[in-house]
Design a protein around this motif. Structure first.
Motif, PDB file in Angstrom:
ATOM      1  N   ARG A 174       2.838 -14.256  41.047  1.00 36.96           N
ATOM      2  CA  ARG A 174       3.962 -13.714  40.286  1.00 36.96           C
ATOM      3  C   ARG A 174       5.292 -13.794  41.060  1.00 36.96           C
ATOM      4  O   ARG A 174       6.325 -13.394  40.523  1.00 36.96           O
ATOM      5  N   CYS A 179      -1.934  -7.290  38.701  1.00 39.73           N
ATOM      6  CA  CYS A 179      -0.934  -7.863  37.802  1.00 39.73           C
ATOM      7  C   CYS A 179      -0.628  -6.922  36.643  1.00 39.73           C
ATOM      8  O   CYS A 179       0.534  -6.815  36.196  1.00 39.73           O
ATOM      9  N   ASP A 230       3.071  -5.208  35.791  1.00 43.88           N
ATOM     10  CA  ASP A 230       3.696  -5.452  34.492  1.00 43.88           C
ATOM     11  C   ASP A 230       4.101  -4.163  33.787  1.00 43.88           C
ATOM     12  O   ASP A 230       4.704  -4.212  32.694  1.00 43.88           O
TER      13      ASP A 230
END
Length: 364
Positions: free
Chosen positions: A288, A258, A262
């Motif tokens: 996500r 993650c 990002d």
């Protein structure tokens, strides 16, 4: 005179067996231990007496007499990892086919647990050890057990300077070939999720990963070196933010993937160093809403039981996990049997299984 029979609730001892069979304790010990000279009729009488009394041999005491306990110790770093589970099955099947039992210890990649396990198994007088060494650190305990005459075979990982056989794959070559497949699809922003520790990451992010292949006893160093080899051969600069090492648990992998996704420029492809890291990546994608492989490709190591039933089915580099266990055990039993030669480093082949988690990047 004390006598035990089938209905007794006491624990039968060697003298009890000898008394029932009408022989001396020494003769009963030779008959039960399978050593020394005992007439076949006497041996059978002792075996019948032992069965009638429910006698269980004291393996430790017998090993002090015969020099063999017919047991081997296995010390692995993570029993939850499918690689180690399948390798362990190969070890136990092979050991039992040759009359040996297996004592298992799990270290959770912690060096102190490894030291304790090796010490305990040595005290149990195992005939040899298969060890997957934990992360980098002092290897005095391994050198000492080898110097004491206990054969040791290293599973999956090598320890520089340690006089022990090893069995595994060519991790550097496998990771290089895996990275080259991603490059061939057009990926340039390729991240690795290693499962290593923050200390390992500090060494990964050094300029050009200098000396990375020596950063630990684990496969991380060799696989990272293979990734570096392919990237630099393609003329690409290594980006520290794409080099992930933050623990070996699935939740660690979720957090790291993650984090990667990002980034202002997230990777278009991820190479996961084991099946737990791959599973963590897939979980991050699901949480996500990230589409694989449309937005990011995922290539993993090891063909876990779930790899072909997840969505998308996972493309993997698979190593012969069961066969590695078999080979490690056979190598150890040969050493126990008296084989004398320089340490051997067996490398079994890997196979690329192409499924649906790779595609050309939507953007480079």
């Amino acid at each position: 005179m004390r006598r035990l029979d089938e209905s007794s609730r006491g624990v039968a001892t060697l003298p009890d067996v000898a008394e029932r069979a009408g022989v001396s304790t020494a003769t009963a010990a030779r008959a039960l231990g399978g050593y020394g000279s005992v007439r076949e009729t006497t041996r059978q009488r002792v075996l019948d007496a032992a069965e009638a009394l429910g006698y269980r041999a004291n393996v430790l005491a017998r090993s002090m007499v015969t020099g063999s306990s017919h047991t081997i110790g296995v010390v692995i770093s993570d029993i939850e990892n499918p690689f180690f589970r399948k390798s362990l099955r190969g070890i136990t099947d092979t050991a039992r086919s040759r009359g040996f039992e297996v004592l298992l210890a799990n270290t959770d990649e912690e060096l102190e647990k490894e030291r304790s396990a090796v010490s305990l198994l040595a005290e149990r007088r195992v005939d040899g050890l298969v060890i997957c060494p934990a992360d980098a650190g002092d290897r005095k305990h391994l050198r000492e057990v080898i110097a004491a005459g206990t054969p040791v075979v290293l599973l999956d990982r090598r320890v520089a300077g340690l006089a022990a056989d090893t069995v595994g794959i060519d991790n550097r070559k496998a990771a290089r070939l895996a990275t080259e497949r991603l490059l061939a699809l057009g990926h340039k922003r390729i991240a690795i999720v290693t499962g290593g520790t923050p200390e390992i990451r500090e060494r990964l992010v050094r300029p050009d990963m200098k000396g990375v292949e020596r950063l630990s006893a684990t496969t991380v160093g060799s696989r990272a070196a293979g990734y570096r080899d392919a990237m630099t051969a393609a003329g690409l600069t290594l980006r520290p933010e794409y080099l992930s090492a933050n623990g070996f648990r699935r939740e660690d992998a979720v957090d790291e993937v993650c984090r990667l996704m990002d980034l202002a420029e997230p990777p278009t492809a991820i190479l996961a160093f084991d099946s737990i890291q791959s599973l963590g990546a897939l979980q991050c994608f699901r949480e996500r809403g990230i589409r694989c492989p449309e937005e990011v490709s995922l290539l993993g190591f090891d063909d876990a039981e779930w790899a072909d039933v997840v969505e998308p089915p996972l493309t993997v580099v698979t190593q012969p996990m069961y066969e590695i266990g078999v080979a490690a055990c056979e190598r150890l039993l040969d050493r126990i049997g008296g084989e004398q030669r320089s340490p051997v480093h067996d490398r079994l082949p890997t196979v690329f299984i192409d499924r649906s988690s790779l595609a050309a990047p939507a953007q480079s």
